[in-house]
Design an enzyme around this catalytic site. Structure first.
Site, PDB file in Angstrom:
ATOM      1  N   LYS A  88      -7.545  -7.576 -23.604  1.00 58.03           N
ATOM      2  CA  LYS A  88      -8.219  -8.333 -22.547  1.00 58.03           C
ATOM      3  C   LYS A  88      -9.467  -9.006 -23.152  1.00 58.03           C
ATOM      4  O   LYS A  88     -10.227  -8.358 -23.867  1.00 58.03           O
ATOM      5  CB  LYS A  88      -8.635  -7.395 -21.410  1.00 58.03           C
ATOM      6  CG  LYS A  88      -8.905  -8.071 -20.097  1.00 58.03           C
ATOM      7  CD  LYS A  88      -8.863  -7.045 -18.955  1.00 58.03           C
ATOM      8  CE  LYS A  88      -8.895  -7.720 -17.602  1.00 58.03           C
ATOM      9  NZ  LYS A  88      -8.728  -6.752 -16.498  1.00 58.03           N
ATOM     10  N   GLU A 102      -3.852   1.706  -3.204  1.00 60.46           N
ATOM     11  CA  GLU A 102      -4.611   1.907  -1.968  1.00 60.46           C
ATOM     12  C   GLU A 102      -3.895   2.845  -1.002  1.00 60.46           C
ATOM     13  O   GLU A 102      -4.538   3.640  -0.307  1.00 60.46           O
ATOM     14  CB  GLU A 102      -4.872   0.559  -1.284  1.00 60.46           C
ATOM     15  CG  GLU A 102      -5.938  -0.290  -1.968  1.00 60.46           C
ATOM     16  CD  GLU A 102      -5.405  -1.066  -3.165  1.00 60.46           C
ATOM     17  OE1 GLU A 102      -4.195  -1.001  -3.453  1.00 60.46           O
ATOM     18  OE2 GLU A 102      -6.217  -1.727  -3.840  1.00 60.46           O
ATOM     19  N   ARG A 138      -2.989  -3.154   2.971  1.00 58.66           N
ATOM     20  CA  ARG A 138      -1.820  -2.520   2.337  1.00 58.66           C
ATOM     21  C   ARG A 138      -1.679  -1.062   2.754  1.00 58.66           C
ATOM     22  O   ARG A 138      -0.615  -0.475   2.675  1.00 58.66           O
ATOM     23  CB  ARG A 138      -1.973  -2.651   0.828  1.00 58.66           C
ATOM     24  CG  ARG A 138      -0.938  -1.944   0.040  1.00 58.66           C
ATOM     25  CD  ARG A 138      -0.844  -2.440  -1.357  1.00 58.66           C
ATOM     26  NE  ARG A 138      -0.245  -3.777  -1.451  1.00 58.66           N
ATOM     27  CZ  ARG A 138      -0.116  -4.415  -2.610  1.00 58.66           C
ATOM     28  NH1 ARG A 138      -0.577  -3.871  -3.711  1.00 58.66           N
ATOM     29  NH2 ARG A 138       0.445  -5.607  -2.661  1.00 58.66           N
TER      30      ARG A 138
HETATM   31  C1  LIG Z   1      -3.824  -4.462  -3.941  1.00 55.59           C
HETATM   32  C2  LIG Z   1      -4.926  -4.898  -4.883  1.00 55.59           C
HETATM   33  N1  LIG Z   1      -5.898  -4.023  -5.201  1.00 55.59           N
HETATM   34  C3  LIG Z   1      -6.905  -4.382  -6.030  1.00 55.59           C
HETATM   35  C4  LIG Z   1      -6.949  -5.654  -6.560  1.00 55.59           C
HETATM   36  C5  LIG Z   1      -8.121  -6.066  -7.428  1.00 55.59           C
HETATM   37  N2  LIG Z   1      -7.682  -6.375  -8.783  1.00 55.59           N
HETATM   38  C6  LIG Z   1      -7.468  -7.611  -9.195  1.00 55.59           C
HETATM   39  S1  LIG Z   1      -6.982  -7.691 -10.778  1.00 55.59           S
HETATM   40  C7  LIG Z   1      -7.111  -6.000 -10.942  1.00 55.59           C
HETATM   41  C8  LIG Z   1      -6.821  -5.327 -12.246  1.00 55.59           C
HETATM   42  C9  LIG Z   1      -5.442  -5.718 -12.697  1.00 55.59           C
HETATM   43  O1  LIG Z   1      -5.169  -5.043 -13.901  1.00 55.59           O
HETATM   44  P1  LIG Z   1      -3.867  -5.482 -14.680  1.00 55.59           P
HETATM   45  O2  LIG Z   1      -2.724  -5.562 -13.739  1.00 55.59           O
HETATM   46  O3  LIG Z   1      -3.728  -4.565 -15.815  1.00 55.59           O
HETATM   47  O4  LIG Z   1      -4.157  -6.961 -15.154  1.00 55.59           O
HETATM   48  P2  LIG Z   1      -5.225  -7.434 -16.260  1.00 55.59           P
HETATM   49  O5  LIG Z   1      -6.435  -7.872 -15.481  1.00 55.59           O
HETATM   50  O6  LIG Z   1      -5.470  -6.276 -17.159  1.00 55.59           O
HETATM   51  O7  LIG Z   1      -4.547  -8.575 -16.963  1.00 55.59           O
HETATM   52  C10 LIG Z   1      -7.489  -5.433  -9.753  1.00 55.59           C
HETATM   53  C11 LIG Z   1      -7.678  -3.969  -9.529  1.00 55.59           C
HETATM   54  C12 LIG Z   1      -5.912  -6.542  -6.187  1.00 55.59           C
HETATM   55  N3  LIG Z   1      -5.888  -7.805  -6.634  1.00 55.59           N
HETATM   56  N4  LIG Z   1      -4.919  -6.137  -5.381  1.00 55.59           N
HETATM   57 MG   LIG Z   2      -4.387  -4.599 -17.707  1.00 59.52          MG
END
Ligand SMILES: Cc1ncc(C[n+]2csc(CCOP(=O)(O)OP(=O)(O)O)c2C)c(N)n1
Ligand SMILES: [Mg+2]
Ligand SMILES: CC(=O)[C@@H](O)[C@H](O)COP(=O)(O)O
Length: 616
Positions: free
Chosen positions: A258, A343, A371
């Site tokens: 990242k 969640e 959700r």
């Molecule tokens: C249901 C939900 N909960 C929380 C979020 C907030 N959120 C957005 S991106 C993220 C992290 C995503 O991690 P990953 O899937 O590993 O993607 P990366 O950012 O590492 O590429 C979170 C928790 C969301 N978008 N949707």
């Molecule tokens: Mg990730």
């Protein structure tokens, strides 16, 4: 002797107007293209704000995807969609990045209105595999099995339950094989935790001695290819082509970093510059200091509560810092639970915690709680458990658009029997109401506040029957009921109305559910009552208040001002609130369009001899 200047090669990126140009690019230019895309991302996103870290991590991965698959015939579905900037850059939208996440500008997430290369617009995590399952089965049924379906899912999103519901189906049959590209950078915001993260770590380090050994995905009926260096375009291309040849459900495990290639993101321990505002591109740091937010007020009070109440614990769904629980986690590391992007599990796990006599505080963005509504309703409220939900990003959030605006919670949570929902108007009320909530037994409580600076305190003139009276005036015939921070806009509107000879009372109910019956008594003392809330009208506070106030005198009228029953686009919060009629000027216009207010103006001008009935 002067060195012969090395001729700068012409830039490659401007020549990429779509995937076809990318596929014709000589392999030896791919590294240069990736470098140009990284420079483009840092330059544009530092000026507009957005998801810098996640997109820097998928540059090579996305290049490989669009070289191997034929989008839009093949469908590439990005989970959460915050990492789709490179996809947009490669599908003809480079010019739009100057207005990224601005009103009427490029969305920060996939958008079918922008391009037929885009599929899923919802930025709630863990949905891509389910979309992909449906797409693949639909193509098979419609005789379009040549159309391949690829789901790009992060390791964080993979901690979400929907992903496992989908994997249970994806591996079940090969009639509609989906290619799952796992973008494993080991992080959500912070490091991804839990058993899955441990398993992925094992797989990441498995190259060699463990390659090909059974793993979780095998056990669910999917083939597994990897781990692959997600920053090596030829390696990713080779793995994707192998996945196509397998012609069965398959996981291609790509290992990425990242923030790759940009020092300030790579070294940012908090979240690798996951989501930034306008920053200095040289340092990645905010270009200007931001005023204290509602989140920071909550964060500070939670640490104080933690000291006073050893029974209070905190629960987050992979958003420890964004929801303000970081300080609490440092002070009370054993009393905070990060369950991953889960969640539904967070809420029912909190119910379990409450059953042991603890008082959980579940901190979550308002729209993400959607959700877990059934878990709130059935696992918490039905059991009358003392769980407190703190909903950050409630109401219009702004640049993250329709799936991030928290515009439904006043409607949804009001439907939960026994739940008390508070809407603080300022920092002091947030602290007071949070302490009341955590002192509440026998049922759930919730507080909601927006993605905004917390603003100054708005003191009450007096407090009567649970209502804060913020403004009164002799013989006021108009009553403004402001929910939360919008009480401030109501006070501004009252001052503007007074200059027109229309006096208004302004009150803050503090609690949006259940509705305080005293408000109807106040409304009965006025000719016109206007309710103002940062929530959709359907099932909102105003609609419920009007319904509850049917016994008002015939001369008393109720008008509700709220968000439209629609998905609100992305844009600045202030502008979107004004467009919805939720700023002072619009509230004044709403009042003036009501004939009752004109009567009030005339009476105020000529006096009607009626004594001021106190709002006490
Ligand atoms: C249901 C939900 N909960 C929380 C979020 C907030 N959120 C957005 S991106 C993220 C992290 C995503 O991690 P990953 O899937 O590993 O993607 P990366 O950012 O590492 O590429 C979170 C928790 C969301 N978008 N949707
Ligand atoms: Mg990730
Ligand atoms: C993609 C996602 O859900 C979050 O990263 C979202 O961008 C929230 O950002 P803020 O924390 O800035 O509201």
């Amino acid at each position: 002797m002067t060195a012969t200047p090395v001729p700068r090669l012409p830039p490659i990126l401007p020549g990429i107007t779509g995937p076809a140009d990318l596929r014709e690019l000589p392999r030896e230019q791919l590294a240069g293209l990736a470098e140009e895309i990284r420079g483009f991302l840092v330059d544009r996103v530092s000026r507009t704000g957005g998801h810098l870290g996640p997109n820097l991590g998928v540059v090579e991965l996305t290049i490989a995807l669009h070289r191997v698959f034929r989008s839009p015939v093949d469908r590439i579905v990005f989970d959460t969609g915050h990492q789709a900037y490179v996809h947009k850059i490669l599908t003809g939208r480079q010019a739009g990045f100057d207005e990224l996440r601005q009103a009427h500008g490029l969305s920060g997430y996939p958008s079918r209105a922008e391009s037929d290369h885009d599929t899923a617009e919802n930025s709630h995590a863990s949905t891509a595999l389910s979309y992909a399952d449906g797409l693949a089965r639909g193509f098979a049924l419609r005789g379009q099995s040549h159309r391949r379906v690829v789901a790009v899912v992060g390791d964080g999103a993979l901690t979400g339950g929907m992903c496992w519901e989908a994997l249970n189906n994806l591996g079940a049959d090969t009639a509609a094989p989906v290619i799952v590209v796992l973008n494993d950078n080991g992080r959500s915001y912070g490091p991804t935790g839990g058993g899955l993260a441990h398993h992925l770590t094992e797989l990441r380090h498995a190259a060699g001695h463990r390659r090909g050994r059974p793993n979780l995905f095998h056990d669910l009926g999917l083939a597994y290819l990897g781990p692959v260096d997600g920053h090596d375009v030829p390696a990713v291309e080779q793995a994707l082509r192998q996945a196509i040849r397998l012609n069965c459900p398959v996981v291609v495990h790509c290992v990425t970093r990242k923030g790759k290639g940009y020092g300030p993101a790579e070294t940012d321990e908090a979240d690798c510059l996951h989501a930034v505002g306008v920053v200095d591109p040289r340092t990645g740091r905010p270009a200007a200091p931001s005023p204290p937010t509602w989140t920071s007020v909550f964060a500070e009070e939670m640490v104080d509560i933690g000291r006073r109440r050893p029974d209070v614990v905190a629960v987050t769904a992979a958003m420890l810092r964004p929801t303000g629980l970081w300080g609490f986690s440092r002070a009370f590391p054993d009393r905070v639970f990060d369950v991953g992007i889960a969640e539904q599990h967070a809420v029912t796990s909190a119910a379990g915690l409450a059953m042991t006599g603890l008082h959980p505080v579940v901190a979550v963005y308002a729209s993400f709680l959607n959700r877990a509504f059934d878990q709130l309703l059935m696992d918490v409220a039905l059991h009358r458990l003392p769980v407190t939900f703190v909903l950050d990003r409630a109401g219009i959030t702004g640049p993250d658009g329709p799936s991030h605006h928290g515009t439904w919670d006043l409607s949804l949570l009001a439907a939960v029997p026994g739940l008390r929902l508070a809407v603080p108007r300022d920092p002091t009320r947030l602290k007071d109401l949070l302490n009341i909530a955590i002192a509440t037994e026998g049922g759930p409580t919730a507080l909601r506040f927006p993605k905004a600076s917390a603003g100054p305190d708005i003191p009450a003139l007096h407090h009567v029957e649970g209502v804060d009276v913020l403004r009164t005036a002799p013989d006021a015939r108009v009553l403004l009921i402001g929910l939360g921070p919008l009480a401030g806009a109501c006070l501004e509107a009252a001052d503007l109305l007074a200059r027109r000879g229309i006096e208004a009372t302004v009150v803050d109910p503090l609690w949006a559910a259940p509705i305080n019956p005293h408000l109807s008594l106040l409304a009965a003392q006025h000719d016109l009552t206007v309710t103002v809330e940062d929530n959709i009208e359907t099932g909102g506070f105003g609609t419920r208040f009007a319904h509850q106030s049917t016994s008002l005198p015939s001369r008393s009228r109720v008008r509700t001002v709220s968000l439209p029953h629609a998905f609100v686009p992305h844009g600045p919060r202030k502008a979107l609130l004004a467009q919805a009629g939720l700023d002072a000027g619009s509230i004044v216009r709403t009042v003036l369009t009501c004939p009752e207010s004109q009567g009030a103006a005339q009476r105020t001008a000529h006096g009607n001899g009626r004594s001021l009935r106190s709002v006490r």
